[in-house]
Every structure is written in structure tokens, then in C-alpha cells.
Design an enzyme around this catalytic site. Structure first.
Site, mmCIF file in Angstrom:
data_model
loop_
_atom_site.group_PDB
_atom_site.id
_atom_site.type_symbol
_atom_site.label_atom_id
_atom_site.label_comp_id
_atom_site.label_asym_id
_atom_site.label_seq_id
_atom_site.Cartn_x
_atom_site.Cartn_y
_atom_site.Cartn_z
ATOM 1 N N ARG A 212 0.834 -1.199 0.000
ATOM 2 C CA ARG A 212 0.000 0.000 0.000
ATOM 3 C C ARG A 212 0.865 1.243 0.000
ATOM 4 O O ARG A 212 1.978 1.229 0.499
ATOM 5 C CB ARG A 212 -0.968 0.050 1.185
ATOM 6 C CG ARG A 212 -0.352 0.182 2.582
ATOM 7 C CD ARG A 212 0.037 1.574 2.977
ATOM 8 N NE ARG A 212 0.352 1.619 4.408
ATOM 9 C CZ ARG A 212 1.136 2.538 4.982
ATOM 10 N NH1 ARG A 212 1.743 3.445 4.248
ATOM 11 N NH2 ARG A 212 1.340 2.549 6.287
ATOM 12 N N GLU B 118 -6.610 7.193 7.380
ATOM 13 C CA GLU B 118 -5.552 8.017 7.993
ATOM 14 C C GLU B 118 -5.020 9.038 6.990
ATOM 15 O O GLU B 118 -4.681 10.162 7.349
ATOM 16 C CB GLU B 118 -4.418 7.129 8.484
ATOM 17 C CG GLU B 118 -3.288 7.926 9.111
ATOM 18 C CD GLU B 118 -2.202 7.056 9.714
ATOM 19 O OE1 GLU B 118 -2.499 5.900 10.080
ATOM 20 O OE2 GLU B 118 -1.074 7.533 9.816
ATOM 21 N N ARG C 152 -5.476 5.542 0.567
ATOM 22 C CA ARG C 152 -4.546 4.421 0.738
ATOM 23 C C ARG C 152 -4.801 3.522 -0.460
ATOM 24 O O ARG C 152 -5.895 2.956 -0.579
ATOM 25 C CB ARG C 152 -4.790 3.692 2.061
ATOM 26 C CG ARG C 152 -4.316 4.459 3.302
ATOM 27 C CD ARG C 152 -2.811 4.492 3.361
ATOM 28 N NE ARG C 152 -2.260 5.322 4.420
ATOM 29 C CZ ARG C 152 -1.968 4.892 5.653
ATOM 30 N NH1 ARG C 152 -2.223 3.650 5.994
ATOM 31 N NH2 ARG C 152 -1.440 5.714 6.552
ATOM 32 N N CYS D 262 1.071 11.311 9.069
ATOM 33 C CA CYS D 262 2.038 10.844 10.062
ATOM 34 C C CYS D 262 3.435 10.895 9.440
ATOM 35 O O CYS D 262 3.628 10.377 8.336
ATOM 36 C CB CYS D 262 1.722 9.434 10.503
ATOM 37 S SG CYS D 262 2.919 8.785 11.691
ATOM 38 N N THR E 35 5.875 9.117 9.864
ATOM 39 C CA THR E 35 6.468 7.782 9.608
ATOM 40 C C THR E 35 6.164 7.297 8.193
ATOM 41 O O THR E 35 6.802 6.381 7.700
ATOM 42 C CB THR E 35 5.913 6.725 10.584
ATOM 43 O OG1 THR E 35 4.495 6.615 10.366
ATOM 44 C CG2 THR E 35 6.206 7.092 12.016
ATOM 45 N N ARG F 155 3.996 0.715 2.501
ATOM 46 C CA ARG F 155 4.253 -0.432 3.360
ATOM 47 C C ARG F 155 3.951 -1.676 2.543
ATOM 48 O O ARG F 155 2.814 -1.882 2.106
ATOM 49 C CB ARG F 155 3.394 -0.408 4.624
ATOM 50 C CG ARG F 155 3.894 -1.391 5.673
ATOM 51 C CD ARG F 155 3.166 -1.220 6.996
ATOM 52 N NE ARG F 155 1.926 -1.955 7.014
ATOM 53 C CZ ARG F 155 1.831 -3.244 7.348
ATOM 54 N NH1 ARG F 155 2.897 -3.924 7.692
ATOM 55 N NH2 ARG F 155 0.655 -3.849 7.348
ATOM 56 N N ARG G 132 4.868 -7.236 12.628
ATOM 57 C CA ARG G 132 3.579 -6.803 13.206
ATOM 58 C C ARG G 132 2.672 -8.009 13.398
ATOM 59 O O ARG G 132 2.909 -9.088 12.854
ATOM 60 C CB ARG G 132 2.844 -5.837 12.244
ATOM 61 C CG ARG G 132 3.385 -4.439 12.173
ATOM 62 C CD ARG G 132 2.429 -3.523 11.369
ATOM 63 N NE ARG G 132 3.035 -2.195 11.203
ATOM 64 C CZ ARG G 132 2.369 -1.144 10.699
ATOM 65 N NH1 ARG G 132 1.117 -1.268 10.301
ATOM 66 N NH2 ARG G 132 2.966 0.024 10.565
ATOM 67 N N GLU H 278 -1.859 -2.609 12.745
ATOM 68 C CA GLU H 278 -0.882 -2.013 13.643
ATOM 69 C C GLU H 278 -1.291 -2.228 15.104
ATOM 70 O O GLU H 278 -2.469 -2.203 15.422
ATOM 71 C CB GLU H 278 -0.843 -0.513 13.348
ATOM 72 C CG GLU H 278 0.313 0.185 14.005
ATOM 73 C CD GLU H 278 0.348 1.631 13.585
ATOM 74 O OE1 GLU H 278 -0.656 2.152 13.076
ATOM 75 O OE2 GLU H 278 1.405 2.233 13.767
#
Ligand code: ADP
Ligand code: DAR
Length: 347
Positions: free
Chosen positions: A116, A215, A219, A261, A263, A270, A299, A304
């Protein structure tokens, strides 16, 4: 939200990067700054202030936040990504540059592969600062583009609002349905006006999905059973290309694709597999040392902060910024090859 006038006491016990880099001096420097979208330091740090157990603890409301609050975000980005203020991001979405023959052709280890990327629409605030009207127009524009896709990308958009019981059950069964974000995302302001203007698109084959206004505003996801990582990446690059022709994404040469975010900056990618590694699961020190060596993250299998189940783990790339998309997938692939090799030896 009440604007902070004093340094937040809850940070004093926290181990987050926010607590580490928001010194009292930087708090005084930034506390009265506001972006052109009205986004403040109080809003940017609320998640970490309310959740001292955060790893990071800060989110942005717009691309400008990374400049306005640079004294805070630059050191967070440098520590998390090993990426300095003067560094430039790079992008490479060419699957030909990926060396990834299926690492598990007999399907003994890898249950599924998912890659993603996050995207946000250029010149629109991000989730923590977007207005209800702006979020609504993002949903309308993006879902219109997705609904125009044909052939392998053709499918249907499912708004979360007023979703039928039947659609909800089907999307949950396929692990496609996302729920309102956790306490970290809630306090970052990412669940405002939930579930309005949120939804899920998936193609008819259920191998290409887009989450709208979770988020990040998009995505973009490619996923399928098994370990053909190159096929999953190739489909994702085709989908990203098709969307990029119709929607302009927030991007700059320093931070790459802009995400709420820090990150997720850069590739915002990811790449993960759900993989059976029961023997390594019984020697976590060795499992973690191999993961660290190959820059992959371990994970749980329900997203998450979840736990692994039945010896199945979610293994994904850790690096996202300062590396290309091909390198992110190569990181995950090389880590998976090493983990499978060790799992076989332990068996
Ligand atoms: P992300 O930020 O990548 O969306 P999460 O870890 O929250 O991260 O995953 C989102 C959802 O995708 C979760 O429901 C998770 O179970 C699912 N998921 C992630 N990786 C895979 C995979 N390789 N195969 C199947 N489902 C996956
Ligand atoms: N728990 C938050 C999230 C950090 C990374 N994950 C994201 N963006 N979904 C933290 O600050 O630890």
C-alpha cells in the site's frame, strides 16, 4: 481544542519522539505558530500529549506544517528515517527494477501479500485539518475517478455511510473494511465527522483497493493470496499511474509524498506479507535480529498494534523515506527470503 499555553506535563514521562524533541525552548518557539489552514502546534502534538505511550506522537494538518513546525518535525524525521533536512527523496515505481521471483512458490509459508501507499490531494489540508466540506469533495472526486476504471481495475465504491449489512459483512470477511482509527488517530483529529465521506473501493477481482479518507486521503492497495510479490507490486504501479493521471498528489522533492504521520513520508509505502514462521516465533531474539538486519518490521496480523496468531506474522519494510518504492519492496522481499531460510533450518 484548548490551545496549550504551558509545556504539557504528560510528555515528561513519555518515551515518544515527540517528548524527546519537543524541548521547552522549542515549545515556546512554536506554541503560537499557525499554518495558513489554521493548524496549530497544540493540534499537531495532541495525539502524543493524550497518549504518552506513543512511539512518535505527532501528526500534521497540511504540507506547510512540516515547514512551520520544522524545529520539531525535522529531528523526528531524521531519527525515524535517518533522513536530514538537506536530503532529497527519490521515487522508482518501475517493477522491472525489482528482483523478486516468488520466494515461496509452493505456498508453504506466505499466506498473502499486500502493498500500500498513502496519498493526499495537493493543496487540500490533510486529515487532521481538513474541513467536512473538503473531505466530502475529496471523496466525491476520488470515487468518481475510481468508478470510471475499467478492466482489471474496474470495480465498485462502497461509502461507509449507510453501508448495507450485506456489504459490511462481505468487506469484513475480506479484511477490507477499515474502522474508525485507534486512540492515536482519534486524538490526532483523524476521526472527525466519522463515518461521513469515508469509503472503500475494490476491483471485481478484489486485488486492488482504495481506502478513502482513512488516515490519509487515499490508501492505494494491491493485495492477493500467496507470495507473488512482483505481481502485487506491478498491479499497484498500474493503479497509481491511472490515479495520478486524474488526481494531483501532495509531493515535494525533500519529503516525497506528504502524509499526516511523519512515519509514512517519502514513498508512503508499506509492503507486507502475512507469513507462517512458527519456529522463529519461538526464538524471538533471533527473529528480531534477522528483521533488524534486513530493515523489516514484525507486526501482528490484524493491523498495527495487533498480535500475531497461530505463528503467523505481518512482515513489512521499515524504510519509507530516502529510498525508492522498488527499494521498499526489495527490503521486504530480501527480509522474507532470509526469514524463510532460517525457518526451514529451525524446522
Ligand atoms: P497499513 O498502515 O499498512 O494499512 P495496518 O497494519 O493497519 O497497516 O494494516 C491494515 C489492514 O491490512 C489490517 O486489517 C491488516 O490485517 C491488513 N493487512 C496488512 N498486511 C496484510 C497482508 N500482507 N495480507 C493480508 N492483510 C494484510
Ligand atoms: N501509534 C502512533 C502511530 C505511529 C505510526 N503509525 C501510523 N501512522 N498509523 C505513534 O505515534 O506511535
Amino acid at each position: 481544542m484548548q490551545e496549550l499555553k504551558e509545556y504539557p506535563k504528560s510528555l515528561e514521562g513519555s518515551k515518544s519522539l515527540l517528548a524527546k524533541y519537543l524541548t521547552k525552548e522549542i515549545f515556546q518557539e512554536l506554541k503560537d505558530k499557525v499554518t495558513s489552514n489554521g493548524f496549530t502546534l497544540t493540534q499537531a502534538i495532541n495525539s502524543g500529549v493524550q497518549n504518552p505511550d506513543s512511539g512518535i506522537g505527532a501528526y500534521v494538518g497540511d504540507e506547510e506544517s512540516y515547514e512551520v513546525f520544522a524545529s520539531l518535525f525535522d529531528p523526528i524525521i531524521e531519527e525515524y528515517h535517518g533522513f536530514k533536512k538537506e536530503d532529497k527523496h527519490k521515487s522508482n515505481l518501475n517493477p522491472d527494477d525489482l528482483n523478486a521471483p516468488n520466494p515461496d512458490p509452493k505456498g508453504e509459508y506466505i499466506l498473502s501479500t499486500r502493498i500500500r501507499v498513502g496519498r493526499n490531494v495537493k493543496n487540500i489540508p490533510l486529515g487532521p485539518a481538513i474541513s467536512d466540506e473538503q473531505r466530502d469533495s475529496v471523496e466525491k472526486d476520488v470515487s468518481d475517478v475510481l468508478s470510471s476504471f475499467k478492466n482489471n481495475l474496474g470495480g465498485k465504491y462502497y461509502p461507509l455511510n449507510n453501508m448495507s449489512e450485506e456489504d459490511s459483512k462481505s468487506l469484513i470477511k475480506d479484511h477490507f473494511l477499515f474502522k474508525a482509527g485507534d486512540r492515536f488517530l482519534e486524538t490526532a483529529g483523524l476521526n472527525k465527522n466519522w463515518p461521513n465521506s469515508r469509503g472503500i473501493f475494490h476491483n471485481n477481482e478484489k486485488t486492488f483497493l482504495v481506502w478513502v479518507n482513512e488516515e490519509d486521503e487515499l490508501r492505494i492497495i494491491s493485495m492477493q493470496e500467496g507470495g507473488d510479490i512482483k505481481e502485487v507490486f506491478t498491479r499497484l504501479t498500474i493503479a497509481i499511474d491511472a490515479l495520478s493521471k486524474k488526481v494531483e498528489f501532495a509531493y515535494n522533492e525533500h519529503l516525497g509524498y506528504i502524509t499526516s504521520c511523519p512515519t509514512n513520508l517519502g514513498t508512503a509505502m508499506r509492503a507486507s506479507v502475512h507469513i507462517k514462521l512458527p519456529n522463529l516465533g519461538n526464538s524471538m531474539d533471533e527473529f528480531k535480529s534477522i528483521a533488524d538486519k534486513y530493515n523489516v518490521q514484525i507486526r501482528g496480523i490484524h493491523g498495527e498494534h495487533s498480535a500475531s496468531e497461530g505463528g503467523i506474522y505481518d512482515i513489512s519494510n521499515k524504510r519509507r523515506l530516502g529510498v525508492s518504492e522498488v527499494e521498499c519492496v526489495q527490503d521486504m522481499y530480501d527480509g522474507v527470503v532470509a526469514l524463510i531460510k532460517r525457518e526451514k533450518e529451525l524446522a
